[in-house]
Scaffold this active site. Structure first.
Site, PDB file in Angstrom:
ATOM      1  N   SER A 223       0.718  -1.098  -0.034  1.00 48.39           N
ATOM      2  CA  SER A 223       0.103   0.041  -0.063  1.00 48.39           C
ATOM      3  C   SER A 223       0.823   1.171  -0.078  1.00 48.39           C
ATOM      4  O   SER A 223       1.572   1.314  -0.851  1.00 48.39           O
ATOM      5  CB  SER A 223      -1.051  -0.289   1.141  1.00 48.39           C
ATOM      6  N   ASP A 331      -8.369  -3.206  -7.119  1.00 49.64           N
ATOM      7  CA  ASP A 331      -7.834  -2.951  -5.793  1.00 49.64           C
ATOM      8  C   ASP A 331      -8.933  -1.915  -5.110  1.00 49.64           C
ATOM      9  O   ASP A 331      -9.336  -1.041  -5.518  1.00 49.64           O
ATOM     10  CB  ASP A 331      -6.477  -2.128  -5.902  1.00 49.64           C
ATOM     11  N   HIS A 380      -6.845  -6.046  -1.350  1.00 49.81           N
ATOM     12  CA  HIS A 380      -5.813  -4.893  -1.104  1.00 49.81           C
ATOM     13  C   HIS A 380      -4.771  -5.535  -0.515  1.00 49.81           C
ATOM     14  O   HIS A 380      -4.861  -5.758   0.689  1.00 49.81           O
ATOM     15  CB  HIS A 380      -6.443  -3.687  -0.435  1.00 49.81           C
TER      16      HIS A 380
END
Length: 486
Positions: A223, A331, A380
């Site tokens: 991330s 995502d 994610h």
């Protein structure tokens, strides 16, 4: 005809559903749903959503599905990663406490993985205040546990991590809130933003601990940590080469940090990131953090547009170091940035079509990247999940693809040197969210039951019919794609 069509779908469900069964189920409920029954000030397991009227700001803060975030209270063992604070105490977290890292050393190993934690950012006095009140560990080292367990690519277990279980593993906690780009010791609001400096100091501290003899160094991140890899990899490579005594290969591993330019834009002052473009938050943050971005990228844009270098597709063309991109094609954070929710009970036709467009845009952006693992799933982050070996693209796991990439770089010294039978550019061909049968499970928000892709589509279709809408596309191609598994 409509009744017959639905009946046919239900018959096919019996045939297709077994493909989605898995021994380890990944809960796909939103962090907000999971958090409803938990107190908001739980630092040891922060979520992506915040309380009530500030929920969207806090939603941007941190991934909750990283098992390494859980303090480990069992008897200490050699498998634990142990906390070390930086020798240079002037390099700090947001609140002025000394930054640090977790290390598990492996005697005799000359391979290193340095992992940057994710957790979004804050970009104003207000958003940083909310962040500090609710997830203090992302801004302070004062309550960090003494040890962490490594999972996924950081695991010391060979069955969980077949190719990197015996490397020197480093976990760098995220406490600078600046997407690892900051270079300011104190702002007028009293916060330090030193993410870029923290990475450099971690490297310097590791040199006497064995990195001086390193042969291979992977800078990895998930991330915001993945975006941090993109921003810092070339500077890290230069520093490692400067401080090591032997020839060393430095490469980057970017997990769910390859963000696309948001199509939504708001010109008004934005305090709540869900009500404004991601670019506005980055623009504000870049000034607050005194952010350091790669010079090669900045030169491509006019003054004031340097913020574009936070986006993978913009940054990649100017990078020198080889990188491997791990990116879910649907995502969840990218969808949230686009104001698209993934609860199928309330999804509109436009949102469904927008989700498919996002998948196509990700595919297009990754065409020229030599090393990619991109499943067509709604999720994610991936590389630190304990079940990361379950997910496949074209029958190849991420661990195998990374190993092939690693071998290619060692044997060919060129990012495009593909070894026969050992692929590492893997992008799903199927066109629907969750059409890959190895995708993480999706659960019905009401019943808690796991949904197959056909059940998910049927639920959406029935809800759309109730509203007098209809998602574009028919079920024929979808069924064909499911049978071919992308």
């Amino acid at each position: 005809m409509r009744i017959l069509e639905i009946f046919a779908i239900l018959l096919i469900l019996k045939e297709v559903r077994p493909q989605t069964k898995r021994s380890h189920k990944v809960n796909m409920k939103t962090p907000f749903q999971k958090r409803k029954n938990h107190h908001l000030n739980t630092d040891s397991r922060a979520t992506l959503m915040s309380p009530a009227d500030l929920h969207s700001v806090e939603h941007s803060i941190v991934q909750i599905r990283d098992p390494t975030l859980i303090p480990h209270y069992d008897q200490k063992s050699q498998e634990d990663m142990k906390l070390h604070f930086l020798k240079n105490t002037l390099v700090t977290c947001n609140d002025g406490t000394t930054a640090g890292y977790y290390l598990r050393e492996t005697k005799g190993s000359k391979r290193w993985i340095i992992f940057l934690e994710g957790g979004w950012c804050c970009y104003s006095k207000e958003t940083c205040g909310v962040r500090y009140d609710n997830v203090k560990r992302l801004m302070s080292s004062s309550n960090w546990p003494q040890t962490r367990k490594g999972t996924g690519i950081l695991s010391p277990r060979q069955d969980e991590n077949p190719y990197w279980w015996n490397v020197n593993a480093v976990f760098v906690p995220y406490c600078s809130s600046d997407v690892w780009s900051g270079n300011v010791s104190k702002t007028q609001d009293g916060y330090a933003f030193m993410g870029s400096v923290i990475i450099q100091e971690v490297i310097r501290d590791l040199v006497p601990r064995g990195m001086k003899q390193a042969k291979s160094v992977i800078l990895a991140g998930s991330s915001a940590g993945g975006t941090g890899v993109l921003i810092n990899i070339d500077r890290v490579a230069a520093l490692v080469e400067e401080t090591t005594s032997e020839s060393v290969q430095v490469r980057g591993l970017v997990d769910s940090g390859w963000f696309l330019d948001s199509r939504h834009s708001k010109q008004s002052d934005c305090l709540d990131i869900s009500k404004c473009a991601l670019t506005e938050a980055i623009k504000k943050g870049l000034k607050l953090w005194n952010g350091i971005l790669p010079e090669n990228c900045k030169q491509q844009f006019k003054k004031g547009d340097e913020w574009r270098c936070f986006y993978g597709p913009r940054l990649f063309t100017s990078m020198k170091s080889p990188i491997f991109v791990v990116q879910w094609l649907y995502d969840q954070e990218q969808l949230r940035i686009e104001n698209i929710q993934t609860e199928f009970q309330s999804m509109t036709e436009n949102q469904w079509n927008s989700i498919q467009n996002i998948g196509r845009e990700f595919k297009k952006s990754l065409r020229e990247v030599p090393a990619v693992f991109a499943p067509a799933c709604l999720s994610h982050t991936l590389i630190t999940k304990s079940n990361w070996l379950e997910f496949q693209v074209k029958s190849v796991t991420l661990a195998k693809a990374l190993h092939c990439w690693d071998r290619s770089l060692q044997e060919n010294r060129a990012p495009k040197g593909v070894i026969r039978g050992c692929p590492f550019h893997l992008v799903d061909n199927c066109q629907w969210p969750h059409c890959n049968p190895t995708c993480p499970a999706i659960y019905d928000a009401t019943s808690g039951q796991e949904l197959s892709i056909l059940q998910m589509f049927l639920k959406l279709r029935l809800e759309s019919q109730r509203r007098g809408q209809e998602p574009k596309g028919d079920l024929g191609p979808l069924m064909s794609m499911l049978r071919n598994s992308g």
